[in-house]
Every structure is written in structure tokens, then in C-alpha cells.
Motif scaffolding. Structure first.
Motif, PDB file in Angstrom:
ATOM      1  N   PRO A 414       9.595   5.829  -4.322  1.00 14.23           N
ATOM      2  CA  PRO A 414       8.307   6.125  -3.675  1.00 14.23           C
ATOM      3  C   PRO A 414       8.403   6.367  -2.180  1.00 14.23           C
ATOM      4  O   PRO A 414       7.752   7.271  -1.658  1.00 14.23           O
ATOM      5  N   LYS A 415       9.205   5.569  -1.472  1.00  8.32           N
ATOM      6  CA  LYS A 415       9.280   5.742  -0.022  1.00  8.32           C
ATOM      7  C   LYS A 415      10.000   7.026   0.348  1.00  8.32           C
ATOM      8  O   LYS A 415       9.528   7.808   1.182  1.00  8.32           O
ATOM      9  N   HIS A 416      11.139   7.256  -0.285  1.00  7.99           N
ATOM     10  CA  HIS A 416      11.893   8.469   0.010  1.00  7.99           C
ATOM     11  C   HIS A 416      11.123   9.699  -0.450  1.00  7.99           C
ATOM     12  O   HIS A 416      11.030  10.707   0.274  1.00  7.99           O
ATOM     13  N   GLY A 417      10.538   9.612  -1.643  1.00  7.05           N
ATOM     14  CA  GLY A 417       9.786  10.754  -2.157  1.00  7.05           C
ATOM     15  C   GLY A 417       8.582  11.078  -1.300  1.00  7.05           C
ATOM     16  O   GLY A 417       8.289  12.251  -1.034  1.00  7.05           O
ATOM     17  N   MET A 452       3.323   7.081 -10.665  1.00  9.97           N
ATOM     18  CA  MET A 452       3.247   6.695 -12.069  1.00  9.97           C
ATOM     19  C   MET A 452       1.962   5.920 -12.351  1.00  9.97           C
ATOM     20  O   MET A 452       1.545   5.102 -11.550  1.00  9.97           O
ATOM     21  N   GLY A 453       1.371   6.164 -13.507  1.00 11.75           N
ATOM     22  CA  GLY A 453       0.114   5.521 -13.840  1.00 11.75           C
ATOM     23  C   GLY A 453      -1.025   6.188 -13.086  1.00 11.75           C
ATOM     24  O   GLY A 453      -0.994   7.366 -12.761  1.00 11.75           O
ATOM     25  N   ALA A 454      -2.053   5.403 -12.788  1.00  9.81           N
ATOM     26  CA  ALA A 454      -3.226   5.944 -12.108  1.00  9.81           C
ATOM     27  C   ALA A 454      -3.141   5.804 -10.596  1.00  9.81           C
ATOM     28  O   ALA A 454      -4.024   6.248  -9.882  1.00  9.81           O
ATOM     29  N   ALA A 455      -2.083   5.159 -10.107  1.00  9.55           N
ATOM     30  CA  ALA A 455      -1.989   4.870  -8.676  1.00  9.55           C
ATOM     31  C   ALA A 455      -1.653   6.114  -7.873  1.00  9.55           C
ATOM     32  O   ALA A 455      -1.090   7.086  -8.377  1.00  9.55           O
ATOM     33  N   LYS A 456      -2.008   6.069  -6.598  1.00 12.33           N
ATOM     34  CA  LYS A 456      -1.624   7.118  -5.655  1.00 12.33           C
ATOM     35  C   LYS A 456      -0.949   6.469  -4.455  1.00 12.33           C
ATOM     36  O   LYS A 456      -1.201   5.313  -4.124  1.00 12.33           O
ATOM     37  N   LEU A 457      -0.086   7.237  -3.818  1.00 11.24           N
ATOM     38  CA  LEU A 457       0.643   6.743  -2.658  1.00 11.24           C
ATOM     39  C   LEU A 457       0.069   7.379  -1.394  1.00 11.24           C
ATOM     40  O   LEU A 457      -0.226   8.574  -1.370  1.00 11.24           O
ATOM     41  N   PRO A 458      -0.092   6.583  -0.325  1.00  7.02           N
ATOM     42  CA  PRO A 458      -0.601   7.152   0.923  1.00  7.02           C
ATOM     43  C   PRO A 458       0.504   7.853   1.702  1.00  7.02           C
ATOM     44  O   PRO A 458       1.614   7.349   1.809  1.00  7.02           O
ATOM     45  N   VAL A 459       0.190   9.007   2.239  1.00  5.05           N
ATOM     46  CA  VAL A 459       1.116   9.735   3.108  1.00  5.05           C
ATOM     47  C   VAL A 459       0.351  10.130   4.365  1.00  5.05           C
ATOM     48  O   VAL A 459      -0.705  10.766   4.281  1.00  5.05           O
ATOM     49  N   PHE A 460       0.873   9.728   5.513  1.00  2.00           N
ATOM     50  CA  PHE A 460       0.272  10.073   6.795  1.00  2.00           C
ATOM     51  C   PHE A 460       1.218  10.982   7.575  1.00  2.00           C
ATOM     52  O   PHE A 460       2.419  10.708   7.659  1.00  2.00           O
ATOM     53  N   VAL A 461       0.696  12.044   8.128  1.00  2.00           N
ATOM     54  CA  VAL A 461       1.461  12.855   9.076  1.00  2.00           C
ATOM     55  C   VAL A 461       0.662  12.899  10.372  1.00  2.00           C
ATOM     56  O   VAL A 461      -0.571  12.937  10.356  1.00  2.00           O
ATOM     57  N   GLN A 462       1.366  12.896  11.502  1.00  3.26           N
ATOM     58  CA  GLN A 462       0.714  12.718  12.788  1.00  3.26           C
ATOM     59  C   GLN A 462       1.308  13.649  13.824  1.00  3.26           C
ATOM     60  O   GLN A 462       2.519  13.921  13.823  1.00  3.26           O
ATOM     61  N   ARG A 507       7.465  11.616 -11.948  1.00  5.27           N
ATOM     62  CA  ARG A 507       6.477  11.050 -11.028  1.00  5.27           C
ATOM     63  C   ARG A 507       7.189  10.058 -10.112  1.00  5.27           C
ATOM     64  O   ARG A 507       8.145   9.397 -10.523  1.00  5.27           O
ATOM     65  N   LEU A 508       6.747  10.001  -8.891  1.00  4.28           N
ATOM     66  CA  LEU A 508       7.252   8.960  -8.008  1.00  4.28           C
ATOM     67  C   LEU A 508       6.803   7.603  -8.553  1.00  4.28           C
ATOM     68  O   LEU A 508       5.711   7.456  -9.097  1.00  4.28           O
ATOM     69  N   LYS A 509       7.643   6.606  -8.386  1.00  2.00           N
ATOM     70  CA  LYS A 509       7.281   5.263  -8.833  1.00  2.00           C
ATOM     71  C   LYS A 509       6.259   4.651  -7.865  1.00  2.00           C
ATOM     72  O   LYS A 509       6.134   5.088  -6.726  1.00  2.00           O
ATOM     73  N   ASN A 510       5.555   3.649  -8.341  1.00  4.00           N
ATOM     74  CA  ASN A 510       4.603   2.939  -7.482  1.00  4.00           C
ATOM     75  C   ASN A 510       5.349   2.049  -6.510  1.00  4.00           C
ATOM     76  O   ASN A 510       6.442   1.582  -6.767  1.00  4.00           O
ATOM     77  N   LEU A 511       4.698   1.797  -5.373  1.00  2.00           N
ATOM     78  CA  LEU A 511       5.270   0.883  -4.395  1.00  2.00           C
ATOM     79  C   LEU A 511       5.295  -0.542  -4.943  1.00  2.00           C
ATOM     80  O   LEU A 511       4.426  -0.918  -5.700  1.00  2.00           O
TER      81      LEU A 511
END
Length: 511
Positions: A414-417, A452-462, A507-511
Motif C-alpha cells: 500500500p505505501k509503495h503503491g 482490497m475490500g471496500a477500503a480506500k487509501l489516502p494520497v496527498f500531493v502538494q 489491488r493494493l493491500k490495505n494499510l
């Protein structure tokens, strides 16, 4: 420490920043003591009725001396047309609707001898919760060891108490009575299942109401945990509903850290001062403004529950306002046996359009370019605010897989992806905004990517550029761009992805 008492069984799942200290049975209660992002909570799942409620709050006060506040978060029935299914009532006034001691002088219906006519709370904590703007309404709760099942019972209640009771339950009055005799704050948050006189049997929407009410309960709990555990002073009373959705999602996915991206010494988040939020430091001498813009927001009118749970006729009659609650429910679990009667019920997402990352980036870039035309400034306490920022949130459906160009292996970490997906967005944004100068000191884009599953991962770009300079987002890696390929999936049939003659689902794995 904050206590939460409910007859609906739920537990908070452990994850980074959230850890169960102790979980155990006591009498007929399930107790979970949890440290939630620095704040301690104790959750008690209890049986129905006033005696169980009184036993629960007494035990919590004796076992946890640091307890300052008790919340009763539960399902209930409304007694009038003011509240509909999934509406939430925040009650600070409570009476007993089964107490008749009027034989004694000056005692009214619902009053106990040597007790006040009603138990009312108006504390700083109540105002704090109101400032969260949780979409709740005020109401009075009437408690008894019985519900109302017919018009005769309803008429008897109205004859005794008039129209003063908005909500009926079986616990809150006892909790309020004991809290009032102590120094503990008390508030009840009641999610409406139905009107007290509406039939439960032969109701075609019964299971749907149970499902949506349970999700509303989880939605409310998630926001309460996130906002009550924040170290900031929060006032969202002037925020729009769209802004509140964004803010609550940011607290769910990033908690207090998201605000520090703009201003590290933030102590207060305040709405209604011009921008979406004003970030204020402890002394209030260097406030900074944040404007919030949503891009590619999903239209709720295009969504609906699966036909598995409702027949065609029932679906046509299902109110649209019930279809807005599933947001960030992955960290709260409600007992399926008690509440989620139909686990297959879900939103119909198969008809939603899946967008490419380049198309999403174009929409984000256009929003940034449009807002960059506004060169106006804000004021706080009579002084011009020197810095303003832009937060762009994206709610577009994307789907992808990531491969290593050398080993041809798929990336699932998840982090690398997430970092590689962010790199892809940064590449497109920097290309599309190369000639745009922005008045914002910082521009932050908040993406939600599938896992994976219903979760989503946060991604911030600045952005790394300053105000009044061409917009440039930082963190781009040419090496990662060369080593990895992020492949868009723009089909929406949700079949496994076909790569050559192979079928794979990545799918990326959950954190």
C-alpha cells in the motif's frame, strides 16, 4: 476519557493510531477500552432497559475515575413527523414516560419524587458537539421499559405528556438521572429507525431501514471518534454539507495530520470567516485560510441499493436521502446478526464510470487554474490574512494495476503503491499546470485510491512552489516513472483484468 453506552453491539478495530487497551465481559455487558489517536474511550454494550443502563453508567464511573463524559449512541423511535428514518436527534433533556407519581403534591407525569421534572444538560461539551455540525436535530427523549406498538399507547402518552416527547427509548433517562447526580457530562445521540406508530410487520422497507439505520449509526460513531479525539478546537457550524463531507473524510483518513500540511502550529479550525476554513494558531496572530474545492463529485441521484435487497417496486419508492450514508465505515463493526440482516445489500457501483488518471488530472488542473484567477484576500480579526491555501479533493472512480518493468511483478504494497500512483498524478499535473501562476501559498490535492475490500487509501500531493509562481507539485521521481508502470483500467464491468492470455485482479493491500 469519554464513555459510549449503546445497546447496539459494535467494536473499534485496531489499526495504526488505534489500539484496544482491554476488552472484557462484565455482568451482561461487553466493555472495550480503546486508545483512539491519543484519546481514551471506553465502550459499553448493554442490554435493554433502565436497570441495565443505570448499572452500566455506575460501573463506568467507578471503574474509570477519569471518565468526564458519557454518550448514549443508539437507535430509537420518533413520535412525530419531525424525524424520519436515519435522522439523528441530539438530546440534552430527558424524562421518564412510565413514571406516574402524581398522587404526590406538585409532582408531574414523568417526574420522580425529590427529582427534577426533567434532566437537562447544557454544558461546554454539548456546545462542542454542536460545533461539529453532525447533521443532528434537538429533541426530548422519553424513557420507559416499553416501546409503543399501537395508537392506544400513543394516545395515553400524549394525554399525559402532550407533544413534548420527540423520541422514545428504554435507556437514556436512567443514564441522564445518574449523570446528573455526578460531575459527568451526558448527551444522547439517537438514530431514528421508524415512527413509533408505523407498522413493523409487513413493512416492505423494514430490512432496508435496519440496514441504513445501522450504517448511519456507524457513520455517526466514526465522526464522533475522529472529532472528539482531535487536538484542535473545531467549529464547523458555518461549513456547507459538501465541505463537511470532505472534512470528515480527511479526519477519518489522516486525522489531525492533514491540517498540518498547511499550517504546523494550528490549534483551531474555524468556518464562516470567508474561506472554507481558517487555520488559527494559539495566539491568533498568524491565521491562514484554506479554500476547499471538490472535483468530479459523485452524483447521489445516480446511485441506489442493490436489487438484491429491494424489489423493483420497493426500489422506486425508496427515498433518495437514505442513500448517502456509506462513507468511511471500515473501522467500525456492527454485529451482523443483530443489525445487518442482509449482508449482500450494497450500492450499485457497476454503472459508475471509471476514469483514467490523466482525465482525473485534467479535471484537477482545470479546477486549480480556475481558482487561481481569484486574487482576493481574506481578513481575520480586522487584519489581512497573509497566506491562503487551496485543498482540492477528488471523488472520481479510478482503477489500475502497477507492474515492475524489469521483473514484471505486480505491486501490491500500500505505501509503495500509493507513492507510485501519486507520482503518476504529479507527472500529469505538472505538465498541465506549467503555465499557471497561483495566488495560493500551498495547493494540496487529496485523492482516494482503491484497495482490497471496500477500503480506500489516502494520497496527498502538494506543491513545492510558492504563491504567485507557476504551479509545480513536489515529489516527482523520474526513476520510479522509468522502473514502474501504472496501468489504468477504464472498463466498468468489474471482470478480472485480462493481460495477454492471463486473467488477474490486482489491488493494493490495505494499510
Amino acid at each position: 476519557m469519554i464513555g459510549i453506552i449503546s445497546t447496539a453491539y459494535f467494536t473499534v478495530k485496531d489499526r495504526p493510531g488505534i489500539k484496544t487497551v482491554r476488552k472484557y465481559w462484565w455482568r451482561n455487558m461487553v466493555i472495550q477500552h480503546v486508545k483512539y489517536r491519543g484519546k481514551f474511550f471506553v465502550i459499553a454494550t448493554i442490554g435493554y432497559g433502565k436497570a441495565n443502563a443505570a448499572m452500566a453508567i455506575t460501573y463506568l464511573m467507578e471503574e474509570y475515575p477519569a471518565l468526564e463524559t458519557v454518550l448514549n449512541v443508539d437507535l430509537a423511535l420518533s413520535t412525530n413527523d419531525k424525524f424520519d428514518t436515519t435522522d439523528t436527534v441530539m438530546a440534552t433533556k430527558f424524562i421518564y414516560r412510565d413514571a406516574d407519581l402524581t398522587v404526590f403534591k406538585d409532582i408531574k407525569y414523568g417526574q420522580i419524587v425529590h427529582e427534577p421534572e426533567a434532566y437537562a444538560f447544557n454544558t461546554e461539551f454539548v456546545n462542542q458537539v454542536k460545533n461539529f455540525k453532525l447533521g443532528v436535530s434537538d429533541g426530548i427523549v422519553g424513557t420507559a421499559n416499553m416501546l409503543i406498538y399501537n395508537s392506544k399507547q400513543f394516545k395515553e402518552m400524549v394525554d399525559k405528556y402532550g407533544q413534548t416527547i420527540d423520541v422514545i427509548d428504554t435507556e437514556a433517562g436512567a443514564l441522564a438521572q445518574i449523570a446528573k447526580k455526578s460531575s459527568v457530562n451526558f448527551v444522547a445521540m439517537k438514530v431514528m429507525y421508524n415512527n413509533a406508530l408505523s407498522p413493523w410487520d409487513n413493512d416492505p422497507l423494514h430490512k432496508f431501514k435496519i440496514y441504513e439505520t445501522a450504517n448511519t449509526l456507524k457513520y455517526l460513531l466514526a465522526r464522533l471518534f475522529n472529532l472528539l479525539s482531535s487536538k484542535y478546537v473545531l467549529d464547523f457550524t458555518k461549513s456547507t454539507n459538501d465541505e463537511l463531507e470532505v472534512i470528515n473524510e480527511l479526519f477519518e483518513m489522516s486525522h489531525d495530520a492533514w491540517a498540518k500540511r498547511f499550517k504546523k502550529n494550528t490549534t483551531s479550525l474555524i468556518s464562516g470567516l470567508g474561506p472554507s476554513l481558517m487555520l488559527v494558531d494559539k495566539k491568533g496572530v498568524t491565521p491562514e485560510a484554506v479554500d476547499i474545492v471538490e472535483v468530479m463529485k459523485t452524483k447521489l441521484d445516480d446511485e441506489g441499493p442493490s436489487k438484491v435487497i429491494l424489489g423493483e417496486d420497493e426500489w422506486k419508492n425508496a427515498p433518495k436521502k437514505w442513500l448517502r450514508k456509506l462513507m468511511f465505515l471500515s473501522n467500525i463493526h456492527v454485529n451482523d446478526d443483530e443489525l445487518l440482516w442482509n449482508k449482500s445489500a450494497k450500492y450499485d457501483i457497476k454503472t459508475s464510470k471509471i476514469h483514467s488518471m490523466e482525465d482525473v488530472s485534467k479535471a484537477v488542473a482545470k479546477a486549480i487554474a480556475d481558482r487561481s484567477q481569484d486574487k482576493s484576500s481574506y481578513t481575520y480579526d480586522g487584519t489581512t490574512v497573509l497566506k491562503k491555501h487551496l485543498l482540492v479533493t477528488v471523488d472520481a472512480a479510478i482503477s489500475f494495476y502497477i507492474t515492475n518493468n524489469l521483473t514484471h511483478e505486480f505491486v501490491e504494497d500500500p505505501k509503495h503503491g500509493s507513492k507510485l500512483v501519486a507520482n503518476e498524478f504529479i507527472k500529469h499535473l505538472n505538465e498541465q499546470l506549467a503555465e499557471v501562476e497561483s495566488p495560493y501559498d500551498k495547493v494540496v490535492v487529496f485523492f482516494k485510491i482503491p484497495a482490497m475490500g471496500a477500503a480506500k487509501l489516502p494520497v496527498f500531493v502538494q506543491t513545492k512552489s510558492k504563491a504567485n509562481q507557476p504551479v509545480v507539485f513536489g515529489g516527482y521521481s523520474a526513476k520510479n516513472q522509468k522502473t514502474y508502470t501504472v496501468v489504468d483500467i477504464t472498463r466498468n464491468d468489474y471482470d478480472p483484468l485480462k493481460v495477454g492470455s492471463f486473467k488477474v485482479t490486482i489491488r493494493l493491500k490495505n494499510l
